[in-house]
Design an enzyme around this catalytic site. Sequence first.
Site, PDB file in Angstrom:
ATOM      1  N   HIS A   1      -7.704  -7.563  -0.184  1.00  0.00           N
ATOM      2  CA  HIS A   1      -6.519  -6.911  -0.516  1.00  0.00           C
ATOM      3  C   HIS A   1      -5.949  -7.659  -1.835  1.00  0.00           C
ATOM      4  O   HIS A   1      -6.068  -8.697  -1.925  1.00  0.00           O
ATOM      5  CB  HIS A   1      -5.931  -7.084   0.601  1.00  0.00           C
ATOM      6  CG  HIS A   1      -4.365  -6.541   0.308  1.00  0.00           C
ATOM      7  ND1 HIS A   1      -3.734  -5.616   0.915  1.00  0.00           N
ATOM      8  CD2 HIS A   1      -3.436  -7.027  -0.408  1.00  0.00           C
ATOM      9  CE1 HIS A   1      -2.620  -5.475   0.697  1.00  0.00           C
ATOM     10  NE2 HIS A   1      -2.189  -6.270  -0.293  1.00  0.00           N
TER      11      HIS A   1
ATOM     12  N   HIS B   1       1.019  -1.170  -0.139  1.00  0.00           N
ATOM     13  CA  HIS B   1      -0.043   0.022  -0.118  1.00  0.00           C
ATOM     14  C   HIS B   1       0.801   1.295   0.223  1.00  0.00           C
ATOM     15  O   HIS B   1       0.524   2.294  -0.570  1.00  0.00           O
ATOM     16  CB  HIS B   1      -0.827  -0.107   1.292  1.00  0.00           C
ATOM     17  CG  HIS B   1      -2.185  -0.785   1.299  1.00  0.00           C
ATOM     18  ND1 HIS B   1      -3.202  -0.422   0.437  1.00  0.00           N
ATOM     19  CD2 HIS B   1      -2.439  -2.036   1.871  1.00  0.00           C
ATOM     20  CE1 HIS B   1      -4.114  -1.394   0.708  1.00  0.00           C
ATOM     21  NE2 HIS B   1      -3.846  -2.354   1.551  1.00  0.00           N
TER      22      HIS B   1
ATOM     23  N   GLU C   1      -6.739 -12.219   3.142  1.00  0.00           N
ATOM     24  CA  GLU C   1      -7.986 -10.937   3.277  1.00  0.00           C
ATOM     25  C   GLU C   1      -8.506 -10.854   2.018  1.00  0.00           C
ATOM     26  O   GLU C   1      -7.999 -10.557   0.879  1.00  0.00           O
ATOM     27  CB  GLU C   1      -7.039  -9.606   3.465  1.00  0.00           C
ATOM     28  CG  GLU C   1      -6.245  -9.507   4.794  1.00  0.00           C
ATOM     29  CD  GLU C   1      -5.348  -8.239   4.971  1.00  0.00           C
ATOM     30  OE1 GLU C   1      -5.253  -7.422   3.658  1.00  0.00           O
ATOM     31  OE2 GLU C   1      -4.845  -8.127   6.082  1.00  0.00           O
TER      32      GLU C   1
ATOM     33  N   ASP D   1      -7.746  -2.018  -1.569  1.00  0.00           N
ATOM     34  CA  ASP D   1      -8.623  -2.861  -0.623  1.00  0.00           C
ATOM     35  C   ASP D   1      -9.934  -2.424  -1.197  1.00  0.00           C
ATOM     36  O   ASP D   1     -10.467  -1.174  -1.022  1.00  0.00           O
ATOM     37  CB  ASP D   1      -8.491  -2.452   1.087  1.00  0.00           C
ATOM     38  CG  ASP D   1      -7.164  -2.948   1.498  1.00  0.00           C
ATOM     39  OD1 ASP D   1      -6.452  -3.593   1.038  1.00  0.00           O
ATOM     40  OD2 ASP D   1      -6.713  -2.104   2.450  1.00  0.00           O
TER      41      ASP D   1
HETATM   42  C1  LIG Z   1      -4.032  -3.773   8.009  1.00  0.00           C
HETATM   43  C2  LIG Z   1      -4.722  -4.413   6.517  1.00  0.00           C
HETATM   44  N1  LIG Z   1      -5.760  -3.616   6.246  1.00  0.00           N
HETATM   45  C3  LIG Z   1      -3.530  -4.423   5.521  1.00  0.00           C
HETATM   46  O1  LIG Z   1      -3.511  -3.718   4.716  1.00  0.00           O
HETATM   47  N2  LIG Z   1      -2.589  -5.436   5.592  1.00  0.00           N
HETATM   48  C4  LIG Z   1      -1.890  -5.765   4.677  1.00  0.00           C
HETATM   49  C5  LIG Z   1      -0.971  -6.935   4.945  1.00  0.00           C
HETATM   50  C6  LIG Z   1      -0.885  -4.446   4.662  1.00  0.00           C
HETATM   51  O2  LIG Z   1      -0.481  -4.235   5.745  1.00  0.00           O
HETATM   52  O3  LIG Z   1       0.066  -4.490   3.647  1.00  0.00           O
HETATM   53 ZN   LIG Z   2      -4.787  -4.058   1.723  1.00  0.00          ZN
END
Ligand SMILES: C[C@@H](N)C(=O)N[C@H](C)C(=O)O
Ligand SMILES: [Zn+2]
Length: 218
Positions: free
Chosen positions: A198, A130, A195, A137
């Site tokens: 994601h 990110h 997830e 997401d």
């Molecule tokens: C914290 C969660 N929304 C998330 O984004 N998890 C992935 C693994 C990340 O932090 O990149």
């Molecule tokens: Zn994410």
Amino acid sequence: MFRPILLCVLTTLPQTGPARVSEAAQYRQQVRQDARQELVDLAQFIPGLRLDIRYATPHNLTGQRIYPEAAAFLRRPVAEDLRRVQQTLARQGYALKIYDAYRPYAATVRLYEALPDQTYAAPPTRGSKHNRGCSVDLGLIDLKTGRDVALPTDFDAMTPAAHSDYQQLPAAALRHRAILHQAMQQHGFRNYPAEWWHFDHQGWEQYPLLDLPFSALR
Ligand SMILES: C[C@@H](N)C(=O)N[C@H](C)C(=O)O
Ligand SMILES: [Zn+2]
């Protein structure tokens, strides 16, 4: 009387953690040299996109507001592929709803402090995709009703049901998850198996980690 000296010392301290871009001027220079580096504002770039940026609200795993404003940015080629996903889904009667996209590195630090579990939150030692503007997401909206469709869990539900291979779910949640995953995969995104919401864009390695607020990107 000692403040200028203190300020000088603080601003020359070396960064700890992974290398990252934390000066807007450096980011702009990178964009001038390589147009793919631009972080594109998705709300303007993708017609019909819905934003529900949870880290701009307390409705996230920290229970706190992490972002000062709700915005969604992705690197230009990533945004272009996401626009193709939106077009593909529109033909099936759906639209995308974005929970998070580019995330400043400082937010990754706060999320990991709240949830120090590498299955669900990227550690600050590595940073998140990110932070590179290459992960997103998202969920789905039904174009007929304008409402969320059934999916396995809420965003950031860190439970087994969030895992993308979890099967003990209502048929509608399984069907919508499959529709979302198929459309994303078709346009160059890979799902993160822990997830369902994601996705990482192929080629994320080519983009540096960033620690710039949304306001610096406009
Ligand atoms: C914290 C969660 N929304 C998330 O984004 N998890 C992935 C693994 C990340 O932090 O990149
Ligand atoms: Zn994410």
